[in-house]
Every structure is written in C-alpha cells, then in structure tokens.
Design an enzyme around this catalytic site. Sequence first.
Site, short mmCIF file in Angstrom:
data_model
loop_
_atom_site.label_atom_id
_atom_site.label_comp_id
_atom_site.label_asym_id
_atom_site.label_seq_id
_atom_site.Cartn_x
_atom_site.Cartn_y
_atom_site.Cartn_z
N HIS A 214 0.85 -1.11 0.09
CA HIS A 214 0.16 0.00 -0.09
C HIS A 214 0.88 1.32 0.07
CE1 HIS A 214 -3.57 2.28 1.29
NE2 HIS A 214 -2.68 3.18 1.77
N GLU A 215 1.80 1.21 0.91
CA GLU A 215 2.75 2.57 1.07
C GLU A 215 3.56 2.75 -0.22
OE1 GLU A 215 2.10 4.57 3.21
OE2 GLU A 215 0.75 3.08 4.24
N HIS A 218 1.51 4.50 -2.95
CA HIS A 218 1.96 6.12 -2.70
C HIS A 218 3.32 6.66 -3.17
CE1 HIS A 218 -1.85 6.29 -0.40
NE2 HIS A 218 -1.39 5.84 0.54
N HIS A 224 -5.49 6.77 -2.97
CA HIS A 224 -6.47 5.86 -2.53
C HIS A 224 -7.39 5.55 -3.60
CE1 HIS A 224 -5.46 6.74 1.96
NE2 HIS A 224 -4.62 5.95 1.35
C1 RSS Z 1 -2.05 5.35 4.19
O1 RSS Z 1 -3.12 5.44 3.75
O2 RSS Z 1 -0.92 4.93 3.86
C2 RSS Z 1 -2.25 4.71 5.80
C3 RSS Z 1 -3.20 3.32 5.95
C4 RSS Z 1 -3.68 3.35 7.53
O3 RSS Z 1 -2.98 3.54 8.44
N1 RSS Z 1 -4.95 3.13 7.40
C5 RSS Z 1 -5.57 3.32 8.69
C6 RSS Z 1 -5.90 1.96 9.24
O4 RSS Z 1 -6.55 1.14 8.56
N2 RSS Z 1 -5.75 1.60 10.60
C7 RSS Z 1 -6.10 0.36 11.19
C8 RSS Z 1 -6.35 0.43 12.60
C9 RSS Z 1 -7.35 1.58 13.35
C10 RSS Z 1 -8.54 1.25 12.96
C11 RSS Z 1 -9.64 2.30 13.41
C12 RSS Z 1 -10.00 3.46 12.05
N3 RSS Z 1 -9.15 3.93 11.50
C13 RSS Z 1 -2.14 2.25 5.68
C14 RSS Z 1 -3.07 0.81 5.77
C15 RSS Z 1 -4.24 0.76 4.63
C16 RSS Z 1 -2.03 -0.22 5.29
C17 RSS Z 1 -7.01 4.36 8.66
C18 RSS Z 1 -7.69 4.28 9.84
C19 RSS Z 1 -8.86 3.59 10.23
C20 RSS Z 1 -7.42 5.32 10.86
C21 RSS Z 1 -8.48 4.95 11.94
C22 RSS Z 1 -6.63 6.55 11.09
C23 RSS Z 1 -8.42 5.71 13.25
C24 RSS Z 1 -6.62 7.06 12.04
C25 RSS Z 1 -7.60 6.90 13.16
ZN ZN Z 2 -2.90 5.03 1.86
#
Ligand code: RSS
Ligand code: ZN
Length: 263
Positions: A214-215, A218, A224
């Site tokens: 995923h990263e 980017h 996205h």
């Molecule tokens: C990216 O877009 O590069 C970052 C992405 C990522 O970290 N996405 C968060 C995520 O899925 N976190 C999972 C755990 C937290 C769940 C709670 C809801 N929530 C990279 C990934 C796809 C590999 C997005 C996210 C989901 C998030 C969040 C971010 C709550 C902040 C706070």
């Molecule tokens: Zn991302």
Amino acid sequence: MQLTVLCAVCLLPSSLALPLPREAGDVSQPQWEQAQNYLTKFYPYDSKTKDANSLEAKLKEMEKFFHLPITGILSPRIIKIMRKPRCGMPDVAAFSLFPDSPKWTSEVVTYRITSYTRDLPQFKVNQLVEKAFKLWSKEIPLHFRRIPYGIADIMISFARGAHGDAYPFDGPGNTLAHAFSPGPGLGGDAHFDKDERWTDGSGRGINFLYAATHEFGHSLGLGHSSDPKAVMYPTYENRDPEDFRLSQDDIEGIQKLYGERND
Ligand code: RSS
Ligand code: ZN
Ligand code: CA
Ligand code: ZN
C-alpha cells in the site's frame, strides 16, 4: 510531493441545498455544521453519476463506505468517525492519483531501508520489501534497486511518534504507516509506525507485506481507491492480507502513470 494525509486540495462545489437531517437532541449545532463541511469536502459528488448531490445522499455514501446502516440521518456514531484523523482524499472514484500526477521519471528507482522493527528479522523485512516492489514492477516498466547506504529515491524506515517530518505517528493502532508521493527529498519515502505489531503473516499483528505494498503505491504516485478489493483502499480493517494481490483497479491506476511492462 505531498503526504497522503494532505493529498487532495478540494475545490468544494456549492451543492448544499437541503440541510442534513440529524437525530433530535443528540447532535449539537456546531457538530452539525462541521459534519456538513466534512461531507462536502470528502463526498463532493455522487460516486456513480459524478453529479453534485444532496447532503443526505453524501451521508448515505459515507455510511455505505464505512459499512454502517444507511439512514441518511446524522448520529453521534457517524460524528465520531468524522472526528478521526483521516486522509484528505475524497472517498469517491476507484483509483486516484495525486494532484499533478507526480511520478518517477527514471527507469530505475532506488530504495534503502534505514531502520527496522524488532517484530521481524531484518532479512524478512528485506524480503517482504522486495516482494512488495515486485508486485508493482511486474505491471510497469520500472526497476527497483536496493542500495545499502546513501540517499535513495525511496527511503524506508520504521519510526515511532515524532520522527522528523510533520506527521508524528500515534502509538499502537490508528495510522499504521504513511508515504510521500514521488519527488525529491522526502518524496517517495515510506514510514512505518514502530508502535504497531508487525507480522509476516505467521502471527497476529499488521501484515507488513500488505502495508508495504500500500505505502509503495503512494511512493509511486497512487492515491487511494474506493474499491474495497484494491490494495490502495484506505483502511486495513476487513482486508484479507494473507492472500492478496494487486486488484485490477490498482493495476489500472499504476499503468495510467507508467504504462504497461512489455517484457
Ligand atoms: C495510508 O493510507 O497510507 C495509511 C493506512 C492506514 O494506516 N490506515 C488506517 C487503518 O486502516 N488503521 C487500522 C487500525 C485502526 C482502525 C480504526 C479506524 N481507523 C495504511 C494501511 C491501509 C496499510 C486508517 C484508519 C482507520 C485510521 C483510523 C486512522 C483511526 C486514524 C484513526
Ligand atoms: Zn494510503
Ligand atoms: Ca499507529
Ligand atoms: Zn513520517
């Protein structure tokens, strides 16, 4: 060069005709106004027709996106989600590119891993990084070469909390990683939150291969995707990281930038 969390400068259409229904008594006036701004920013138009739509329809799209019951009525639950930090990309269309479509222009792109996690042996991280790059380079005419020292196009590191850019990590959970779109300096760099529990798939935790793929999407210039099957979908939850490959949408996105691989 933009970080994924700052990746869209939204030009807001003034499509707000009807105010948003809210659950009586549960949602304050400022919350209600903030919610309307949020929906206008992140759901600028109907994802199917691409036309401007009502706030209620935007809310329903958001409920659908987060797999919530589709009510079209503003509730404290949806406000809680809106308050979470998130990427600035609208949750519409399938794959997306950054504004101005930055991309690498040389055929060989270098990377260097400058720090590691204790959760996985270093050789395993090296292997998984190579594998993640291969998933992308199989589809496009780019080659990735690892360099052991010096400045690479894509600098990869594990870090916790504040780590020298403007986007400190947030402890276990929430944001797992971030990466910058192609460009000089921080451009292309990928950072992984050291406070997560990283796994190669053999134990509990965040699948590093999935997050790296995923990263690096980017790092190569992809934003996205709203396609839940795409690796470039913005959330890790509900993914199946054990058996994943690039989706057709990821491939179309990356080939739009770099063209097809012809060997
Ligand atoms: C990216 O877009 O590069 C970052 C992405 C990522 O970290 N996405 C968060 C995520 O899925 N976190 C999972 C755990 C937290 C769940 C709670 C809801 N929530 C990279 C990934 C796809 C590999 C997005 C996210 C989901 C998030 C969040 C971010 C709550 C902040 C706070
Ligand atoms: Zn991302
Ligand atoms: Ca985190
Ligand atoms: Zn960072």
